[in-house]
Write a protein that holds these residues in place. Structure first.
Motif, PDB file in Angstrom:
ATOM      1  N   SER A  38       0.849  -1.196   0.000  1.00 26.16           N
ATOM      2  CA  SER A  38       0.000   0.000   0.000  1.00 26.16           C
ATOM      3  C   SER A  38       0.880   1.240   0.000  1.00 26.16           C
ATOM      4  CB  SER A  38      -0.886   0.010   1.246  1.00 26.16           C
ATOM      5  OG  SER A  38      -0.103   0.290   2.415  1.00 26.16           O
ATOM      6  N   GLU A  39       0.252   2.402  -0.035  1.00 28.67           N
ATOM      7  CA  GLU A  39       0.948   3.643   0.264  1.00 28.67           C
ATOM      8  C   GLU A  39       1.023   3.749   1.787  1.00 28.67           C
ATOM      9  OE1 GLU A  39      -1.734   6.210  -1.994  1.00 28.67           O
ATOM     10  OE2 GLU A  39      -0.111   6.538  -3.433  1.00 28.67           O
ATOM     11  N   PHE A  40       1.535   4.841   2.307  1.00 23.55           N
ATOM     12  CA  PHE A  40       1.584   5.004   3.755  1.00 23.55           C
ATOM     13  C   PHE A  40       0.157   5.160   4.293  1.00 23.55           C
ATOM     14  CE2 PHE A  40       6.043   6.042   3.044  1.00 23.55           C
ATOM     15  CZ  PHE A  40       6.632   5.448   4.158  1.00 23.55           C
ATOM     16  N   LEU A  41      -0.114   4.443   5.366  1.00 27.08           N
ATOM     17  CA  LEU A  41      -1.436   4.469   5.989  1.00 27.08           C
ATOM     18  C   LEU A  41      -1.402   5.295   7.262  1.00 27.08           C
ATOM     19  CD1 LEU A  41      -2.355   0.667   5.685  1.00 27.08           C
ATOM     20  CD2 LEU A  41      -2.792   2.494   4.038  1.00 27.08           C
ATOM     21  N   SER A  42      -2.465   6.059   7.470  1.00 25.12           N
ATOM     22  CA  SER A  42      -2.632   6.788   8.724  1.00 25.12           C
ATOM     23  C   SER A  42      -3.125   5.824   9.795  1.00 25.12           C
ATOM     24  CB  SER A  42      -3.650   7.914   8.544  1.00 25.12           C
ATOM     25  OG  SER A  42      -4.944   7.363   8.288  1.00 25.12           O
ATOM     26  N   LEU A  43      -3.187   6.293  11.034  1.00 26.41           N
ATOM     27  CA  LEU A  43      -3.701   5.441  12.107  1.00 26.41           C
ATOM     28  C   LEU A  43      -5.140   5.017  11.830  1.00 26.41           C
ATOM     29  CD1 LEU A  43      -2.278   7.096  15.343  1.00 26.41           C
ATOM     30  CD2 LEU A  43      -1.785   4.805  14.498  1.00 26.41           C
ATOM     31  N   ASP A  44      -5.961   5.921  11.297  1.00 24.21           N
ATOM     32  CA  ASP A  44      -7.342   5.569  10.963  1.00 24.21           C
ATOM     33  C   ASP A  44      -7.379   4.456   9.924  1.00 24.21           C
ATOM     34  OD1 ASP A  44      -8.980   7.161  12.586  1.00 24.21           O
ATOM     35  OD2 ASP A  44      -8.642   8.918  11.341  1.00 24.21           O
ATOM     36  N   GLU A  45      -6.546   4.569   8.903  1.00 21.90           N
ATOM     37  CA  GLU A  45      -6.531   3.562   7.838  1.00 21.90           C
ATOM     38  C   GLU A  45      -6.000   2.230   8.341  1.00 21.90           C
ATOM     39  OE1 GLU A  45      -5.928   6.658   4.088  1.00 21.90           O
ATOM     40  OE2 GLU A  45      -4.216   5.975   5.262  1.00 21.90           O
ATOM     41  N   ILE A  46      -4.987   2.266   9.198  1.00 27.99           N
ATOM     42  CA  ILE A  46      -4.463   1.023   9.780  1.00 27.99           C
ATOM     43  C   ILE A  46      -5.530   0.361  10.640  1.00 27.99           C
ATOM     44  CG2 ILE A  46      -2.788   0.059  11.403  1.00 27.99           C
ATOM     45  CD1 ILE A  46      -0.821   2.219  10.428  1.00 27.99           C
ATOM     46  N   SER A  47      -6.234   1.174  11.411  1.00 24.96           N
ATOM     47  CA  SER A  47      -7.303   0.637  12.256  1.00 24.96           C
ATOM     48  C   SER A  47      -8.383  -0.020  11.398  1.00 24.96           C
ATOM     49  CB  SER A  47      -7.909   1.764  13.104  1.00 24.96           C
ATOM     50  OG  SER A  47      -8.864   1.265  14.014  1.00 24.96           O
ATOM     51  N   THR A  48      -8.740   0.606  10.289  1.00 21.27           N
ATOM     52  CA  THR A  48      -9.715   0.026   9.372  1.00 21.27           C
ATOM     53  C   THR A  48      -9.199  -1.273   8.776  1.00 21.27           C
ATOM     54  OG1 THR A  48     -10.646   2.185   8.784  1.00 21.27           O
ATOM     55  CG2 THR A  48     -10.953   0.400   7.197  1.00 21.27           C
ATOM     56  N   LEU A  49      -7.915  -1.303   8.412  1.00 15.12           N
ATOM     57  CA  LEU A  49      -7.315  -2.498   7.817  1.00 15.12           C
ATOM     58  C   LEU A  49      -7.476  -3.712   8.734  1.00 15.12           C
ATOM     59  CD1 LEU A  49      -5.632  -3.787   5.557  1.00 15.12           C
ATOM     60  CD2 LEU A  49      -3.586  -2.893   6.678  1.00 15.12           C
ATOM     61  N   TYR A  50      -7.324  -3.505  10.028  1.00 15.69           N
ATOM     62  CA  TYR A  50      -7.450  -4.612  10.979  1.00 15.69           C
ATOM     63  C   TYR A  50      -8.871  -5.188  11.020  1.00 15.69           C
ATOM     64  CZ  TYR A  50      -2.806  -4.246  13.128  1.00 15.69           C
ATOM     65  OH  TYR A  50      -1.458  -4.271  13.362  1.00 15.69           O
ATOM     66  N   THR A  51      -9.851  -4.437  10.555  1.00 17.24           N
ATOM     67  CA  THR A  51     -11.240  -4.913  10.605  1.00 17.24           C
ATOM     68  C   THR A  51     -11.633  -5.704   9.360  1.00 17.24           C
ATOM     69  OG1 THR A  51     -12.232  -2.949   9.550  1.00 17.24           O
ATOM     70  CG2 THR A  51     -11.840  -2.853  11.932  1.00 17.24           C
ATOM     71  N   LEU A  52     -10.796  -5.667   8.326  1.00 14.95           N
ATOM     72  CA  LEU A  52     -11.155  -6.299   7.056  1.00 14.95           C
ATOM     73  C   LEU A  52     -10.869  -7.802   7.073  1.00 14.95           C
ATOM     74  CD1 LEU A  52      -9.728  -3.664   4.520  1.00 14.95           C
ATOM     75  CD2 LEU A  52     -12.008  -3.778   5.530  1.00 14.95           C
ATOM     76  N   ARG A  53     -11.708  -8.539   6.390  1.00 16.00           N
ATOM     77  CA  ARG A  53     -11.485  -9.977   6.208  1.00 16.00           C
ATOM     78  C   ARG A  53     -10.771 -10.146   4.878  1.00 16.00           C
ATOM     79  NH1 ARG A  53     -16.714 -13.530   7.537  1.00 16.00           N
ATOM     80  NH2 ARG A  53     -15.054 -15.099   7.428  1.00 16.00           N
ATOM     81  N   LEU A  54      -9.494 -10.529   4.950  1.00 14.40           N
ATOM     82  CA  LEU A  54      -8.641 -10.572   3.762  1.00 14.40           C
ATOM     83  C   LEU A  54      -8.181 -11.997   3.482  1.00 14.40           C
ATOM     84  CD1 LEU A  54      -6.443  -7.457   4.628  1.00 14.40           C
ATOM     85  CD2 LEU A  54      -8.455  -7.525   3.143  1.00 14.40           C
ATOM     86  N   PRO A  55      -7.886 -12.305   2.222  1.00 11.07           N
ATOM     87  CA  PRO A  55      -7.464 -13.672   1.875  1.00 11.07           C
ATOM     88  C   PRO A  55      -6.002 -13.966   2.196  1.00 11.07           C
ATOM     89  CG  PRO A  55      -7.538 -12.320  -0.096  1.00 11.07           C
ATOM     90  CD  PRO A  55      -8.089 -11.472   1.021  1.00 11.07           C
ATOM     91  N   VAL A  56      -5.220 -12.931   2.544  1.00 10.82           N
ATOM     92  CA  VAL A  56      -3.807 -13.130   2.875  1.00 10.82           C
ATOM     93  C   VAL A  56      -3.475 -12.326   4.130  1.00 10.82           C
ATOM     94  CG1 VAL A  56      -3.015 -13.565   0.523  1.00 10.82           C
ATOM     95  CG2 VAL A  56      -3.137 -11.211   1.365  1.00 10.82           C
TER      96      VAL A  56
END
Length: 242
Positions: free
Chosen positions: A24-42
């Motif tokens: 990804s590009e650089f993620l803010s704390l909000d974006e990182i927090s959102t990333l942790y909530t996603l169901r991802l295949p990897v």
């Protein structure tokens, strides 16, 4: 512009389907927090150029290491420190924004001894070195460093605080000398993060090693409960990034 959930999910899916790492590009704390909530295949990993970075690049996939991240570290130095303005984080960031650069390609900016250490995507590093020549009234030079060898972040300062409990709101209030109403507003404004995840519960209990970020104030590492005072309050060890 914040990265969308769909964009992050697409990066993960591309890694899974084609069996290679995506970044990804650089993620803010909000974006990182959102990333942790996603169901991802990897699986994904986060790295911002140094241990403890707040803004990070996400790597999707199982292969590779930190040397593979598309991150460069640039040192921004006044040509003549004797006559230089005293430069702040805001000064460095403002000069970069004036170049028309998207915030998502920039990571943390660490200010040490009136020099700025900027972490950025390798795709933009050359442009910054060629075009960033002045910050406020100060002429600066820009050079690319070997991130792992030439940049050493300052260690957090060890301290002891006294708090009513190990709740995140009580500890943050003690570290930054804030009132209960101040803390309530920070939680309402979604500005408190634990281990890069948004914390929505003022009463969440902190554990040894938890990294807490409070937007606008800074970050610290929760240590341990040392002892209780006669009035029943807790003496707690913390490491504070100044």
């Amino acid at each position: 512009m914040p990265l969308t959930e769909q964009h992050l999910a697409d990066l993960a899916s591309r890694s899974y389907e084609r069996n290679y790492n995506t970044y990804s590009e650089f993620l803010s704390l909000d974006e990182i927090s959102t990333l942790y909530t996603l169901r991802l295949p990897v699986k994904f990993r986060l790295f911002g150029g140094y241990d403890g970075a707040e803004r990070c690049v996400a790597c999707f996939g199982d292969n590779g290491d930190r040397l593979c991240y598309p991150i460069k570290c640039l040192r921004l130095s006044p040509l003549n420190q004797k006559f230089a303005d005293k430069l702040s984080h805001r000064d460095f960031l403002g000069a970069l924004m004036n170049l028309g650069i998207n915030r998502n390609v920039l990571g943390d900016i660490i200010v040490k001894d009136n020099e700025g250490y900027l972490f950025c995507l390798d795709s933009i590093s050359g442009y910054i070195c060629d075009n960033l020549t002045r910050i406020r009234h100060t002429t600066v030079m820009c050079e690319e460093l070997s991130t792992a060898e030439d940049f050493t972040p300052e260690e957090p300062e060890e301290a002891e605080i006294t708090a009513a409990s190990a709740r995140v709101d009580a500890v943050c209030a003690a570290v930054y000398k804030l009132s209960r109403s101040n803390m309530a507003e920070l939680f309402k404004s979604r500005k408190v993060f634990i281990n890069s995840r948004l914390c929505g519960k003022e009463g969440a209990a902190l554990k040894d090693g938890d990294r807490v970020s409070v937007r606008g104030y800074g970050k610290f590492i929760f240590g341990s409960e040392i002892r209780s005072t006669k009035k029943g309050r807790l003496v707690i060890s913390v490491k504070i990034y100044r």
